[in-house]
Design an enzyme around this catalytic site. Structure first.
Site, PDB file in Angstrom:
ATOM      1  N   TYR A   1      -8.469 -53.197  15.000  1.00 37.16           N
ATOM      2  CA  TYR A   1      -8.276 -52.424  13.762  1.00 37.16           C
ATOM      3  C   TYR A   1      -8.118 -53.397  12.606  1.00 37.16           C
ATOM      4  CZ  TYR A   1      -6.087 -49.246  10.362  1.00 37.16           C
ATOM      5  OH  TYR A   1      -5.783 -48.506   9.249  1.00 37.16           O
TER       6      TYR A   1
ATOM      7  N   ASP B   1      -8.141 -61.810  11.805  1.00 37.20           N
ATOM      8  CA  ASP B   1      -7.261 -60.835  11.182  1.00 37.20           C
ATOM      9  C   ASP B   1      -5.890 -61.002  11.829  1.00 37.20           C
ATOM     10  OD1 ASP B   1      -5.868 -58.752  10.188  1.00 37.20           O
ATOM     11  OD2 ASP B   1      -7.316 -57.192  10.725  1.00 37.20           O
TER      12      ASP B   1
ATOM     13  N   LYS C   1       1.714 -57.211   6.724  1.00 41.03           N
ATOM     14  CA  LYS C   1       2.938 -56.895   7.464  1.00 41.03           C
ATOM     15  C   LYS C   1       4.085 -57.901   7.194  1.00 41.03           C
ATOM     16  CE  LYS C   1       0.657 -53.662  10.381  1.00 41.03           C
ATOM     17  NZ  LYS C   1      -0.720 -53.640  10.869  1.00 41.03           N
TER      18      LYS C   1
HETATM   19  C1  LIG Z   1      -1.995 -52.976  10.089  1.00 38.75           C
HETATM   20  C2  LIG Z   1      -3.238 -53.765  10.199  1.00 38.75           C
HETATM   21  C3  LIG Z   1      -4.183 -53.794   9.153  1.00 38.75           C
HETATM   22  C4  LIG Z   1      -4.060 -52.946   7.938  1.00 38.75           C
HETATM   23  O1  LIG Z   1      -2.948 -53.264   7.169  1.00 38.75           O
HETATM   24  P1  LIG Z   1      -2.354 -52.168   6.160  1.00 38.75           P
HETATM   25  O2  LIG Z   1      -1.276 -52.903   5.446  1.00 38.75           O
HETATM   26  O3  LIG Z   1      -1.893 -51.039   7.015  1.00 38.75           O
HETATM   27  O4  LIG Z   1      -3.468 -51.760   5.268  1.00 38.75           O
HETATM   28  C5  LIG Z   1      -5.253 -54.649   9.278  1.00 38.75           C
HETATM   29  N1  LIG Z   1      -5.419 -55.414  10.367  1.00 38.75           N
HETATM   30  C6  LIG Z   1      -4.551 -55.395  11.386  1.00 38.75           C
HETATM   31  C7  LIG Z   1      -4.768 -56.306  12.559  1.00 38.75           C
HETATM   32  C8  LIG Z   1      -3.442 -54.561  11.344  1.00 38.75           C
HETATM   33  O5  LIG Z   1      -2.613 -54.523  12.383  1.00 38.75           O
END
Ligand SMILES: *Cc1c(COP(=O)(O)O)cnc(C)c1O
Length: 431
Positions: free
Chosen positions: A145, A240, A268
């Protein structure tokens, strides 16, 4: 039975004025059923709902609360910053300090741009990868994701070489055509996608340790293999690290596994609980971003002074306290071993994936190394387990395809309670 009448009442009202009653879908408990709890406050390893029920926290805002809730250092930093106005829309000193710190902590980052969420970070990183390489297509890994940007809301095609399909209405077929996909832990599939799209791929974007299909670990040499493939074909490797950044190590998964990407996305933890994201990487790539380069990306509230104060306090603490990481691993290992003993004592053989302070118990007996494996889990059992744990005061992520994030605030006694709740819950759902 504990009462959740306040949460129930709020949820009813919320559904009248907010789609599904929530501002982010997973909070609605759709995968597990029941009423989402409305949280009133949280401190350390505990969270309290509107009905004054207490929960041991094992999500920690999906990662940011790595030190536990309402950490005094971060609170103090925010309180101090608030007094100087909430926003300037002009540069401030904290932006420079946090950028310097990030470039010291994260091996692959020489220059960094702050944004307001993980979604913004990945969208911007992909635009930059395309702008830098002059190529349009990206490869994403099934089950990873990357936020809700159009390019990432693409379902995998039926084989490695078929085109992706939008998996949300509103994402155009045109966009879907530029996103190719391959399963996690499978270098051959990536190699095949590259060979069928010669000279067209700008970037491979991946969660180095996926947390969004449940926690899945990279097989030996997988990440190195991706690095090699990217180098051979002039493709940018984008890690990511919105979940893994500052969590697996202070330098994230890239430090943990010793593989350096070209671009890194962060979110995060980086905001200490405030809405912050960032993307960064090699200087020559980052210098393609406006105003120094032609790739446009901007943000009125980006680098917000209060958010930067929170993030800086968080990252400084992590940078100066390596014992945080050994302790996080220790409590997570303790929990894993406790769960293992419970499973054995009940004659169960479910799969657990654990790395650093990330953990998932999959309700399947088979190993989970990619999204297809994770999907073999028994969702009905997970649902029951989730509610059994919640009834026993343990707050888990409300989906089998999510990861537990442990915090530094958890004590050994807390973990003992979690292990006991796990045993009782496993017994209850198999009764
Ligand atoms: C949570 C998440 C996102 C998106 O971040 P948001 O602050 O919710 O937009 C992107 N990549 C990863 C791996 C994530 O866990």
């Amino acid at each position: 039975m504990k009462s959740i009448s306040q949460s129930t009442a709020l949820y009813e009202k919320a559904q009248q004025v907010i789609p599904g009653g929530v501002n982010s879908p997973v909070r609605a408990f759709k995968a597990v059923g029941g009423t989402p709890l409305f949280i009133k406050s949280a401190k350390g390893a505990y969270m309290y709902d509107q009905d004054e029920n207490t929960y041991i926290e094992l999500i920690n805002s999906w990662g940011p609360m790595v030190l536990g809730h309402a950490h005094p250092l971060i609170e103090e930093a925010v309180e101090k910053a608030v007094k100087n106005s909430l926003s300037f829309g002009a540069p401030c000193q904290k932006e420079v300090e946090i950028a310097e710190l990030i470039t010291q902590m994260v091996p692959g980052i020489e220059k960094v741009r702050m944004v307001n969420s993980g979604t913004e970070a990945t969208m911007s990183a992909i635009r930059l990868a395309r702008g830098f390489t002059g190529k349009d297509k990206i490869i994403k890994i099934e089950g990873c994701y990357h936020g809700h940007g159009d390019s990432f809301l693409i379902a995998a095609g039926s084989g490695a070489i078929t085109l992706g399909q939008p998996n949300s209405p509103g994402v155009t077929k045109g966009t879907a055509q530029d996103t190719l996909s391959a399963p996690y832990n499978n270098l051959e599939a990536i190699d095949e996608v590259i060979r069928f799209n010669p000279g067209e791929i700008a970037a491979i974007i991946i969660e180095p340790v996926p947390g969004n299909m449940g926690c899945v670990l990279p097989e030996k040499a997988y990440l190195e293999g991706l690095r090699t493939l990217c180098d051979e074909h002039g493709i940018l490797l984008v890690f990511d690290e919105v979940m893994t950044g500052f969590r697996l190590r202070k330098g994230g998964a890239q430090e943990f596994f010793g593989v350096t990407p070209d671009l890194t996305t962060l979110g995060k933890i980086i905001g200490g609980g405030m809405p912050v994201g960032a993307y960064g990487g090699k200087k020559e790539i980052m210098d393609h971003v406006a105003p120094v380069g032609p790739v446009y990306q901007a943000g009125t509230l980006s680098g917000n002074p209060v958010a930067m104060a929170a993030g800086l306090a968080m990252l400084s603490y992590l940078n100066e306290h390596p014992e945080v990481y050994s302790r996080l691993e220790e409590v997570t290992k303790k929990m894993h071993e406790g769960f293992q003993k419970n499973l054995e004592s009940l004659g169960l053989d479910y799969t657990m994936n654990t790395v650093g302070s990330m953990h998932t118990l999959f309700f399947t007996n088979e190993p989970v190394n990619n999204f297809a494996d994770a999907q073999k889990s028994n969702m009905e059992l997970f649902k029951k387990y989730f509610h059994a744990m919640l009834d026993r005061g343990v707050y888990l992520p409300p989906s089998q395809f999510e990861t537990l994030f442990l915090s530094y605030a958890l004590t050994d006694e807390d973990i003992d309670k979690v292990i006991e709740a796990n045993l009782d819950s496993l017994k209850a759902i198999h009764a």
